[in-house]
Design an enzyme around this catalytic site. Structure first.
Site, PDB file in Angstrom:
ATOM      1  N   ALA A  23       0.833  -1.207   0.000  1.00 32.07           N
ATOM      2  CA  ALA A  23       0.000   0.000   0.000  1.00 32.07           C
ATOM      3  C   ALA A  23       0.866   1.255   0.000  1.00 32.07           C
ATOM      4  CB  ALA A  23      -0.950  -0.008   1.194  1.00 32.07           C
ATOM      5  N   GLY A  26       1.942   1.582  -3.488  1.00 27.30           N
ATOM      6  CA  GLY A  26       0.798   1.891  -4.322  1.00 27.30           C
ATOM      7  C   GLY A  26       0.276   3.300  -4.128  1.00 27.30           C
ATOM      8  N   ASP A  27       0.412   3.829  -2.928  1.00 29.23           N
ATOM      9  CA  ASP A  27       0.007   5.205  -2.657  1.00 29.23           C
ATOM     10  C   ASP A  27       0.772   6.152  -3.580  1.00 29.23           C
ATOM     11  OD1 ASP A  27      -1.218   7.394  -1.103  1.00 29.23           O
ATOM     12  OD2 ASP A  27       0.808   7.671  -0.311  1.00 29.23           O
ATOM     13  N   ALA A  28       2.059   5.942  -3.701  1.00 27.18           N
ATOM     14  CA  ALA A  28       2.891   6.791  -4.564  1.00 27.18           C
ATOM     15  C   ALA A  28       2.547   6.578  -6.036  1.00 27.18           C
ATOM     16  CB  ALA A  28       4.368   6.497  -4.319  1.00 27.18           C
TER      17      ALA A  28
END
Length: 138
Positions: A23, A26-28
């Protein structure tokens, strides 16, 4: 340390990562996709770009995006999404309810997993589907 600068991880290393590590990645990835999408689709000022990006990467918006793409996911992608969604997080922002925050974490874990798998075409396809909707006219 051989993989430090590698953009993809072998399956064994990828599967060893925690859901929250996926996560985090994935946030970036998701924010970069949103920023790219906004630049390509709008004529916003710097301030406008920032405020729109914040709107699209909020937990609420990501939960809505997750709902749009969930029917398109493969079984392995669903498994990663569920790992992220079920991860034990310590803080939920006031702007989201727990279900939205967990769905957003699942979406971020999925995008992190796909990125570290090297599945760039799949990321683009899912992101396009995630951005389809009445609220996403940049």
């Amino acid at each position: 340390m051989d993989n430090y600068f590698t953009l993809t991880l072998p399956p064994a290393e990828l599967n060893a990562l925690s859901a929250l590590a996926l996560a985090h990645m994935g946030d970036a990835v998701y924010e970069l996709l949103v920023r790219t999408w906004l630049c390509a689709h709008g004529k916003l000022t710097s301030r406008g770009l920032h405020s729109e990006a914040v709107r699209y990467v909020s937990a609420k918006a990501q939960a809505q995006a997750a709902a749009r793409i969930f029917p398109l996911l493969t079984e392995p992608e669903i498994a990663v999404f569920r790992r992220g969604r079920n991860a034990h997080t310590h803080a939920i922002p006031q702007s989201a309810d727990p279900a939205q925050y967990h769905a957003a974490t699942g979406l971020e874990a999925l995008f992190g997993w796909l990125y570290l798998s090297g599945a760039r075409a799949r990321i683009n396809a899912l992101f396009r589907a995630a951005m389809e909707g009445p609220d996403n006219a940049a």
